[in-house]
Design an enzyme around this catalytic site. Structure first.
Site, mmCIF file in Angstrom:
data_model
loop_
_atom_site.group_PDB
_atom_site.id
_atom_site.type_symbol
_atom_site.label_atom_id
_atom_site.label_comp_id
_atom_site.label_asym_id
_atom_site.label_seq_id
_atom_site.Cartn_x
_atom_site.Cartn_y
_atom_site.Cartn_z
ATOM 1 N N SER A 191 0.839 -1.193 0.000
ATOM 2 C CA SER A 191 0.000 0.000 0.000
ATOM 3 C C SER A 191 0.881 1.253 0.000
ATOM 4 C CB SER A 191 -0.909 -0.068 1.232
ATOM 5 O OG SER A 191 -1.876 0.924 1.190
ATOM 6 N N ARG A 260 -12.195 6.036 9.648
ATOM 7 C CA ARG A 260 -11.671 4.675 9.620
ATOM 8 C C ARG A 260 -12.674 3.710 8.988
ATOM 9 N NH1 ARG A 260 -7.049 1.883 9.199
ATOM 10 N NH2 ARG A 260 -7.025 -0.027 10.428
ATOM 11 N N ASP A 356 -8.387 -6.127 -5.196
ATOM 12 C CA ASP A 356 -8.007 -4.824 -4.631
ATOM 13 C C ASP A 356 -8.526 -3.722 -5.549
ATOM 14 O OD1 ASP A 356 -6.741 -2.549 -3.666
ATOM 15 O OD2 ASP A 356 -4.755 -3.456 -3.567
ATOM 16 N N HIS A 389 -7.864 -4.948 -0.860
ATOM 17 C CA HIS A 389 -6.572 -4.319 -0.593
ATOM 18 C C HIS A 389 -5.861 -4.978 0.589
ATOM 19 C CE1 HIS A 389 -3.550 -1.271 -0.668
ATOM 20 N NE2 HIS A 389 -3.861 -0.805 0.521
ATOM 21 N N ASP A 390 -6.641 -5.459 1.564
ATOM 22 C CA ASP A 390 -6.069 -6.139 2.719
ATOM 23 C C ASP A 390 -5.299 -7.411 2.338
ATOM 24 O OD1 ASP A 390 -6.504 -4.540 4.852
ATOM 25 O OD2 ASP A 390 -8.305 -5.566 5.568
#
Lengths: 420, 245
Positions: A191, A260, A356, A389-390
């Site tokens: 990232s 968040r 992602d 994305h994780d």
């Protein structure tokens, strides 16, 4: 969905991420680096300030960093790990001073990339000297908006300069140089950490043998900029924000928690959310006809938001997301990525994750294409992954396979490198 | 680095060699390398040995559909070539990486050859891959744009045994070298030696050399190989006159 049978969607098996995360190596495990403690170094002072990209000569800059493994006599076995938005220098092992440093969340889990760093792990601390430092503008020990401005004796707040990935990397270079290291075996991050790796390759071509860029693209797409803006807006709209001057008072936790939540949505994928939560309710079996947190996915986000607000500083979130928006590797080539990457000399590994959508594979391929078009040495791995994305934090099995292969064959590939 | 004009004579005129001899050369019997490989599959990579003879030492080589990277690793170790692989399968990509072969995980069907500039490789290899791609014409054109010389090998669906199978049994053949059923085969472009010759003519591609493989032996292609060859290998280039696209 939580039946005994493994859920699969679009043919990709989905593993329960919570389950995976429960498999920590305890501190006494032979594959853990054990207990770790952060170190500090001042890398900019009055006599040697850092000229930030925004034009300000800034000092003092203190860097919090951790190291694992031993630096070889020739100082040729060092690897720099770069962290993402909410990360810190505590990449591996167990913090032995979670209480003293007022970071209680560290006591029940090891460093953020403990699965990858340790004896016998891909970043093998029996072989390599691993460094991870907190980025400037963050809230985990390196100078940032919550640090005390020596001129006023009060926290910087919004008087802190807008810092960039470029600034971060130049801070890291000072740290690495002062540790006596001339050349890094690799710089690896995911990232925003992957963008730091790209920046290292461009700024210090002679000082990196390789870089590993996970789930990162030459720049964030408009969609990502938009999500960051919405997140920042949630923070600055919180009544407690007080123009960033909230230290010692009620903090804009509600705003940070919303930011968040928004961020978290962008880290997951349609597939992983459906698999993990579906449309299931948290407590009841049917609609309650109220507007409370009813769905599991709502409850999850709420928990993520609230626990993040307890451990992160709102101003730091504003500054780091801005750095994320601003990064564009092609600026080194006046908008031409090929030109920007031309001076790089390292061996590249780029890894993308199929689901992602924050840093999508198409963006990784832009980077790879710019490299191959000028005959740079590059390995590209396009992993099929349901985790969005994780994926860069969760697809450890795959990364455990390819990262050691890449590192152990650096010399071999170096011998047959094309002179571009 | 390589100018085929200076080598009008094909470098190889070896007599067909028996399988046993090929095996002694130490060729890797990596059956799962083969496109659509499964077991059982041909043991001998005759095209690996031949390609190692064709490729000049120190050349830059792009292998499209490079499988586990065994050809590129052999070329690197034996001929000091600068290798680059392209492979779509994650497990195979991981094997390439173990061998230290630089590899890009890309799908040929995505028209990915714009990753490479014109004439950026001395050799571009398409080893038993042509029959698996969606757009063979595009791949052929692009490989000869990117490479100075193209090497293409493929299974010959005109082989007598296949003809015989269809004639007598009336179903698509499943053989040791073509182990799949029609509905799950990766070989979606079933072509014969003659088809390929016509294909090259139509696309104005110059055939520099031709080889065939049958009954465990290989050699220069012969008159009746549209009938006899199990597999074929061609060395190609774009005629100098048609350098434009």
């Amino acid at each position: 969905m939580s039946d005994s049978s493994k859920p699969t969607l679009k043919g990709i098996p989905v593993v329960d991420t919570e389950l995976r995360q429960s498999k920590y190596d305890p501190p006494d495990s032979p594959s853990s680096v054990g207990y770790t403690s952060p170190q500090r170094m001042q890398v900019a002072d009055e006599n040697d300030p850092l000229r930030l990209e925004c034009g300000i000569d800034f000092f003092p800059i203190n860097v919090e960093y951790e190291t694992y493994g031993a630096l070889s006599a020739n100082k040729d076995n060092a690897i720099l790990i770069t962290h993402a938005l909410s990360g810190d220098a505590h990449a591996a092992g167990w913090s032995d001073e979670a209480d003293r440093t007022k970071r209680p969340w560290r006591s029940d889990r090891p460093g953020w990339w403990d699965s990858m760093i340790g004896p016998g792990k891909p970043f093998d601390t029996d072989r390599y000297f691993i460094i991870c430092s907190n980025v400037m503008g963050s809230c985990y020990g390196t100078t940032g908006p919550a640090s005390t401005d020596p001129k006023t004796g009060k926290p910087y707040g919004l008087s802190f300069p807008v810092v960039t990935v470029n600034d971060w990397v130049r801070v890291q270079e000072r740290l690495v140089t002062r540790l006596g290291i001339e050349k890094l075996v690799t710089v690896c991050g995911g990232s925003l950490g992957g963008q730091q790796a790209i920046e290292w390759a461009i700024l210090y071509p002679e000082r990196v043998q390789s870089v590993i860029v996970l789930a990162a693209t030459p720049h964030l797409m408009a969609q990502g900029v938009a999500f960051n803006y919405a997140g920042r807006h949630a923070i600055t709209s919180d009544p407690n924000f007080n123009n960033g001057d909230y230290y010692g008072q009620n903090e804009p936790d509600k705003g940070l928690s919303v930011a968040r939540m928004i961020g978290h949505i962008t880290y997951l994928s349609d597939v992983s959310m459906t698999s993990k939560f579906g449309r299931r309710f948290q407590t009841s079996d049917s609609r309650g006809f109220n507007l409370d947190t009813e769905y599991q996915v709502e409850s999850y986000l709420r928990h993520q938001g609230e626990s993040f607000a307890k451990r992160f500083d709102s101003n730091a979130y504003l500054y780091i997301t801005r750095a994320m928006d601003y990064y564009d590797a092609s600026e080194h080539g006046d908008g031409d990525l090929i030109k920007a990457l031309a001076p790089t000399l390292c061996d590249w590994m780029v890894v993308s994750f199929s689901s992602d959508w924050l840093y999508p594979p198409s963006g990784s391929e832009q980077l790879v294409r710019a490299l191959t078009r000028t005959h740079k040495a590059v390995t590209y791995v396009a992993l099929e992954s349901p985790y969005g994305h994780d994926g860069f934090l969760l697809e450890t099995e795959r990364l455990m396979d390819i990262i050691p292969s890449f590192l152990s064959t650096l010399e071999l590939r170096g011998k047959t490198k094309r002179s571009a | 680095m390589l100018d085929t004009k200076e080598n009008p004579e094909p470098p190889i005129r070896s007599k067909p060699r028996p399988v046993a001899e090929l095996e002694q050369v130490g060729l890797e019997a990596d059956a799962s390398d083969i496109a659509g490989g499964g077991s059982p599959a041909p043991i001998v990579r005759w095209d690996h040995e031949l390609i190692q003879k064709i490729v000049t030492p120190g050349a830059t080589v792009l292998d499209l559909g490079c499988g586990r990277g065994s050809l590129l690793a052999a070329l690197r170790d034996n001929k000091r070539v600068i290798p680059q692989g392209v492979e779509v399968d994650t497990d195979k990509v991981a094997k390439c990486m173990q061998k230290g072969v630089p590899v890009l995980q890309l799908n040929l069907d995505d028209g990915i050859l714009d990753f490479f500039p014109d004439r950026s490789f001395d050799f571009v290899i398409l080893e038993k891959t042509l029959q698996t791609v969606t757009r063979p014409e595009q791949v052929l054109r692009e490989m000869l744009r990117v490479g100075r010389v193209g090497v293409v090998s493929f299974p010959n669906f005109g082989h007598w045994r296949i003809r015989e199978h269809i004639r007598t049994k009336g179903t698509m053949p499943v053989t040791p070298s073509l182990p799949h059923e029609w509905y799950n085969t990766p070989n979606i472009r079933m072509l014969t030696v003659l088809d390929f010759e016509l294909f090259c003519e139509r696309n104005k591609v110059e055939i520099v050399e031709r080889y065939s493989f049958a009954d465990g032996e290989y050699g220069p292609m012969e008159e009746d190989d549209n009938f006899n060859a199990e597999e074929a290998l061609y060395v190609l280039r774009r005629p100098a006159a048609s350098n434009g696209r």
